[in-house]
Motif scaffolding. Structure first.
Motif, short mmCIF file in Angstrom:
data_model
loop_
_atom_site.label_atom_id
_atom_site.label_comp_id
_atom_site.label_asym_id
_atom_site.label_seq_id
_atom_site.Cartn_x
_atom_site.Cartn_y
_atom_site.Cartn_z
N GLN A 129 18.37 -0.85 13.89
CA GLN A 129 18.42 -1.82 12.81
C GLN A 129 17.27 -2.82 12.91
N ARG A 130 16.92 -3.22 14.12
CA ARG A 130 15.77 -4.13 14.31
C ARG A 130 14.50 -3.52 13.76
N VAL A 131 14.28 -2.24 14.06
CA VAL A 131 13.08 -1.55 13.57
C VAL A 131 13.14 -1.43 12.05
N TRP A 132 14.28 -1.05 11.52
CA TRP A 132 14.40 -0.89 10.06
C TRP A 132 14.20 -2.21 9.34
N ASP A 133 14.76 -3.29 9.89
CA ASP A 133 14.58 -4.61 9.27
C ASP A 133 13.11 -5.00 9.25
N LYS A 134 12.42 -4.74 10.34
CA LYS A 134 10.99 -5.04 10.40
C LYS A 134 10.22 -4.22 9.37
N ARG A 136 11.42 -2.94 6.57
CA ARG A 136 11.74 -3.44 5.23
C ARG A 136 10.94 -4.70 4.93
N ALA A 137 10.82 -5.56 5.94
CA ALA A 137 10.11 -6.83 5.75
C ALA A 137 8.63 -6.62 5.47
N ASN A 138 8.04 -5.55 6.03
CA ASN A 138 6.60 -5.33 5.79
C ASN A 138 6.35 -4.17 4.83
N ASP A 139 7.37 -3.81 4.03
CA ASP A 139 7.27 -2.75 3.03
C ASP A 139 6.83 -1.42 3.66
N SER A 140 7.39 -1.12 4.82
CA SER A 140 7.12 0.13 5.54
C SER A 140 5.62 0.36 5.73
N LYS A 141 4.93 -0.69 6.13
CA LYS A 141 3.47 -0.64 6.28
C LYS A 141 3.01 0.49 7.19
N GLU A 142 3.76 0.72 8.28
CA GLU A 142 3.37 1.78 9.20
C GLU A 142 3.44 3.15 8.53
N CYS A 143 4.45 3.37 7.68
CA CYS A 143 4.54 4.63 6.93
C CYS A 143 3.34 4.77 5.99
N ARG A 144 3.04 3.67 5.31
CA ARG A 144 1.99 3.69 4.29
C ARG A 144 0.58 3.80 4.87
N ASN A 145 0.45 3.59 6.20
CA ASN A 145 -0.86 3.83 6.81
C ASN A 145 -1.26 5.29 6.66
N ASP A 170 6.62 2.02 -8.10
CA ASP A 170 6.72 0.84 -8.95
C ASP A 170 7.71 -0.21 -8.42
N ALA A 171 8.18 -0.05 -7.20
CA ALA A 171 9.27 -0.89 -6.70
C ALA A 171 8.83 -2.27 -6.23
N ASP A 172 7.56 -2.48 -5.97
CA ASP A 172 7.05 -3.78 -5.49
C ASP A 172 7.84 -4.32 -4.31
N GLY A 173 8.11 -3.46 -3.33
CA GLY A 173 8.76 -3.90 -2.10
C GLY A 173 10.28 -4.01 -2.17
N GLU A 174 10.87 -3.81 -3.37
CA GLU A 174 12.33 -3.87 -3.47
C GLU A 174 12.97 -2.69 -2.75
N VAL A 175 12.33 -1.55 -2.83
CA VAL A 175 12.75 -0.34 -2.13
C VAL A 175 11.55 0.10 -1.32
N THR A 176 11.80 0.54 -0.11
CA THR A 176 10.68 0.94 0.73
C THR A 176 11.02 2.24 1.46
#
Length: 194
Positions: A129-134, A136-145, A170-176
């Protein structure tokens, strides 16, 4: 004031005049060696071998799971490593994560918190959950790399995945990414091993 009475401000004798440029060159060489060593240690401490080297630890256990996922055995042979998902690319963020992770891992190794895999499994949901919260907070930046939604081919995806990825664009960070792909590289809490 006499020229000889100026203390540290006096002109050095001829034999010491070469010391200033030599000192500067020495400082430069030591700085370069220090920086290269620092960069080498950052690289070495970001390898999969380093990350999973602690025995009887969550890192080694989740690495076994990772070896069974699409992030390890990819259809295209693209290599995905621990640092791709767990260490930011930006320098300041990277140093912060590596420093805080080091303190945490040293603490858990010294205290033996996770010497028993059953204890880890009991805490897996909280840790995940800690990893998932992080993420979500950064819009899954590591995935998007690595994964660019705008470059995905919807025709190569299932209709459901294509629909969700269209919404994600089109979610603008609402869904990541992590909202649908939790457990993509490691077992979900409570799930049986793959």
């Amino acid at each position: 004031m006499d020229r000889n009475d100026r203390g540290i401000w006096r002109v050095p004798n001829a034999k010491w005049r070469l010391g200033v440029p030599l000192g500067g060159i020495l400082a430069l060489v030591l700085g370069v060696i220090g920086w290269v060593g620092f960069e080498a240690s950052l690289h070495w401490s970001s390898t999969d071998e380093f990350c999973t080297s602690c025995h009887n630890s969550p890192s080694a256990w989740v690495a076994e799971e990772w070896h069974q996922t699409a992030h390890f055995k990819t259809p295209s042979g693209v290599a995905v490593h621990c640092h791709d998902c767990h260490i930011p690319k930006e320098f300041a963020a990277k140093i912060w994560v590596k420093g805080t992770s080091a303190v945490h891992h040293i603490y858990t190794q010294l205290t033996g918190v996770y010497t028993d895999k059953a204890v880890f499994e009991e805490r897996r949901e909280m840790l995940a959950q800690r990893v998932w919260d992080k993420m979500r907070a950064n819009d899954s930046k590591e995935c998007r790399n690595c994964h660019k939604v705008e470059r995905m081919d919807p025709a190569a995806q299932s209709p459901t995945a294509a629909q969700f990825h269209e919404v994600l664009a089109d979610a603008d960070g609402e869904v990541t990414c992590i909202d649908c792909h939790a457990g993509i590289a490691h077992n979900l809490p409570g799930a049986t091993a793959r």
